[in-house]
Design a protein around this motif. Sequence first.
Motif, PDB file in Angstrom:
ATOM      1  N   ASP A 263     -10.557 -40.456  -2.300  1.00 13.16           N
ATOM      2  CA  ASP A 263      -9.115 -40.282  -2.482  1.00 13.16           C
ATOM      3  C   ASP A 263      -8.499 -41.649  -2.745  1.00 13.16           C
ATOM      4  O   ASP A 263      -9.165 -42.685  -2.629  1.00 13.16           O
ATOM      5  CB  ASP A 263      -8.488 -39.636  -1.252  1.00 13.16           C
ATOM      6  N   ASP A 264      -7.222 -41.670  -3.087  1.00 11.78           N
ATOM      7  CA  ASP A 264      -6.524 -42.933  -3.317  1.00 11.78           C
ATOM      8  C   ASP A 264      -5.075 -42.778  -2.910  1.00 11.78           C
ATOM      9  O   ASP A 264      -4.570 -41.665  -2.754  1.00 11.78           O
ATOM     10  CB  ASP A 264      -6.621 -43.347  -4.796  1.00 11.78           C
ATOM     11  N   TRP A 281      -8.299 -47.289  -3.085  1.00 15.31           N
ATOM     12  CA  TRP A 281      -9.238 -46.169  -3.143  1.00 15.31           C
ATOM     13  C   TRP A 281     -10.106 -46.196  -1.895  1.00 15.31           C
ATOM     14  O   TRP A 281     -10.470 -47.260  -1.403  1.00 15.31           O
ATOM     15  CB  TRP A 281     -10.131 -46.280  -4.378  1.00 15.31           C
ATOM     16  N   THR A 282     -10.443 -45.027  -1.414  1.00 14.57           N
ATOM     17  CA  THR A 282     -11.365 -44.952  -0.284  1.00 14.57           C
ATOM     18  C   THR A 282     -12.450 -43.926  -0.567  1.00 14.57           C
ATOM     19  O   THR A 282     -12.204 -42.888  -1.198  1.00 14.57           O
ATOM     20  CB  THR A 282     -10.632 -44.578   1.017  1.00 14.57           C
ATOM     21  N   GLY A 308      -8.945 -44.156 -14.864  1.00 15.09           N
ATOM     22  CA  GLY A 308     -10.215 -43.533 -14.522  1.00 15.09           C
ATOM     23  C   GLY A 308     -11.388 -44.488 -14.522  1.00 15.09           C
ATOM     24  O   GLY A 308     -12.442 -44.175 -13.955  1.00 15.09           O
ATOM     25  N   GLU A 309     -11.233 -45.670 -15.131  1.00  9.60           N
ATOM     26  CA  GLU A 309     -12.347 -46.623 -15.145  1.00  9.60           C
ATOM     27  C   GLU A 309     -12.646 -47.181 -13.765  1.00  9.60           C
ATOM     28  O   GLU A 309     -13.757 -47.660 -13.499  1.00  9.60           O
ATOM     29  CB  GLU A 309     -12.048 -47.777 -16.111  1.00  9.60           C
ATOM     30  N   ALA A 328      -7.769 -36.293 -12.758  1.00 16.62           N
ATOM     31  CA  ALA A 328      -8.492 -36.262 -14.030  1.00 16.62           C
ATOM     32  C   ALA A 328      -9.419 -37.453 -14.207  1.00 16.62           C
ATOM     33  O   ALA A 328     -10.402 -37.378 -14.954  1.00 16.62           O
ATOM     34  CB  ALA A 328      -7.489 -36.199 -15.192  1.00 16.62           C
ATOM     35  N   GLY A 329      -9.136 -38.563 -13.534  1.00 18.48           N
ATOM     36  CA  GLY A 329      -9.978 -39.742 -13.679  1.00 18.48           C
ATOM     37  C   GLY A 329     -11.394 -39.546 -13.182  1.00 18.48           C
ATOM     38  O   GLY A 329     -12.307 -40.300 -13.557  1.00 18.48           O
ATOM     39  N   PHE A 330     -11.609 -38.542 -12.320  1.00 17.18           N
ATOM     40  CA  PHE A 330     -12.965 -38.248 -11.864  1.00 17.18           C
ATOM     41  C   PHE A 330     -13.749 -37.427 -12.887  1.00 17.18           C
ATOM     42  O   PHE A 330     -14.951 -37.200 -12.695  1.00 17.18           O
ATOM     43  CB  PHE A 330     -12.928 -37.480 -10.539  1.00 17.18           C
TER      44      PHE A 330
END
Length: 533
Positions: A263-264, A281-282, A308-309, A328-330
Amino acid sequence: MPSGYGTIGLVTTPDALPDDIDALKAALFAEREARRQAEARVSGAEAMIAHLKLLIAKLRREQFGRSSERSRQVLDQLELQLEELEADAVEAETANETRTAEAVAVQGFVRRRPVRGPLPAHLPRERVVIAAPGACPCCGGRLAKLGEDVTETLEVVPRQWKVIQTVREKFTCRSCERITQPPTPFHPIARGRAGPSLLAMILYAKFGQHQPLNRQCAVYAREGVELDVSTLADWVGSCTATLEPLVVLIRRHVLSADRLHGDDTTVPVLAKGRTITGRLWTYVRDDRPFGGVDPPAAAFFYSRDRGGEHPRRHLAGYAGILQADAYAGFGELYDAARRPGPVTEAACWSHGRRKFFVLADVAKAPLAIEAVHRIDAIFAVEREINGLPAVERCAVRRERTAGLVAELEAWMRAERARLSRHAEVAKAMDYMLKRWLAFTRFLDDGRICLTNNAAERALRGIALGRKAWLFAGSDRGGERAAALLTLIETAKLSGVDPQAWLADVLRRIADHPASRLYELLPWSWQLSAHAAA
């Protein structure tokens, strides 16, 4: 034509009505079309009004309403009321006890005080003996001890500051005149005049309790110790560099897990004349829900934006299970062509339930209420199997949970077909139905949890602390916060006092063999053994 006919189209009087049937039909059609357009406009306006009311209610709920689905604020209010009632009762009782007894004694109601538990046994005891009289106050005879009554009172000793002088004596040999002196002991930070306990206190106050350095300086000044903010900042930077090897080991341990929570959250970062929104981010490793023996840990990373990078870089070598929201970045992590392999997506049922819960709470939508009840039945089964081995969890899920999930899917698809795509309940259903494979993956894998709450708990302190420290000073400050949060949150997950652990690690890490640094990790650390040594 009868004179009682009303208006058709633009015709206002019966005398002005046309005699031609085709003209009458045209006028009637024009009126019906005008009425249909007016009704459509009214219907659209009503729909927009309902949408805006719901949006306003949601925003008010976010700003003023309950902060969690378990009614945390309502519970706090009830606890406050209970506290006030208890205080009022004790105050009145104390006043009655101290008031001089007058008039005739009347048998009344006696309030029963709650049974108090013993004070913590691990705290040191200090005996204060009240001196007894030397002779009997009645006859002057000699007294013999019969027993004693002990009343325990909890007290605190204010923080004490001290200066430790490390003395290295010099000796000279009478024969060879060689000078001998013990070597200089290692310090937690080079050329630093701060002890490990002081450094640990500063680090934990800043990153664990979210007290900025300037506020810490003000507190220390009131205690008679003047420390400049720049001095504390130098100490924080030096400690971060000293502890970096442990941060690397914890991150490596986290990313070697078969399953991760990710998650972030936002973190304001000071830029030129303004602040930008960075991200922390964790990734949390916690195998305890399925009986895993590997220690839990949390790894934090900082980035300047939410591209997403960043998760792709963090998880570049990871190919296990990722429990996260629908960010969506995942997406590229789940690609089958990814190397070293695709990450397996596991969706969070708390996120799906929350969308229905908001509608059930704000709009009292019947479909949303029904969805919450159905999802809660799944959560009830999950609470019973928490902590069991993965094989047993999977067996119970297939026996008891699979049917509930199938019924929920059938019900949502049937109700969704009757709803407009603009309906809020339909959007909540679409969130789950479009990701149904990720939502139901937990049925076939006992390692997967129903929620991503482990990652959200790790980020909770950051969300609470943002109002205290307002922003990070720079990108480097964000990276430093990520490193220290990795240490502190991992210590909490291991059931270790973060401040005591940091103090001991800072005391020992300078002369600790690099090949045995794993001994200093929170799950390997034993405070009592190190203190005895």
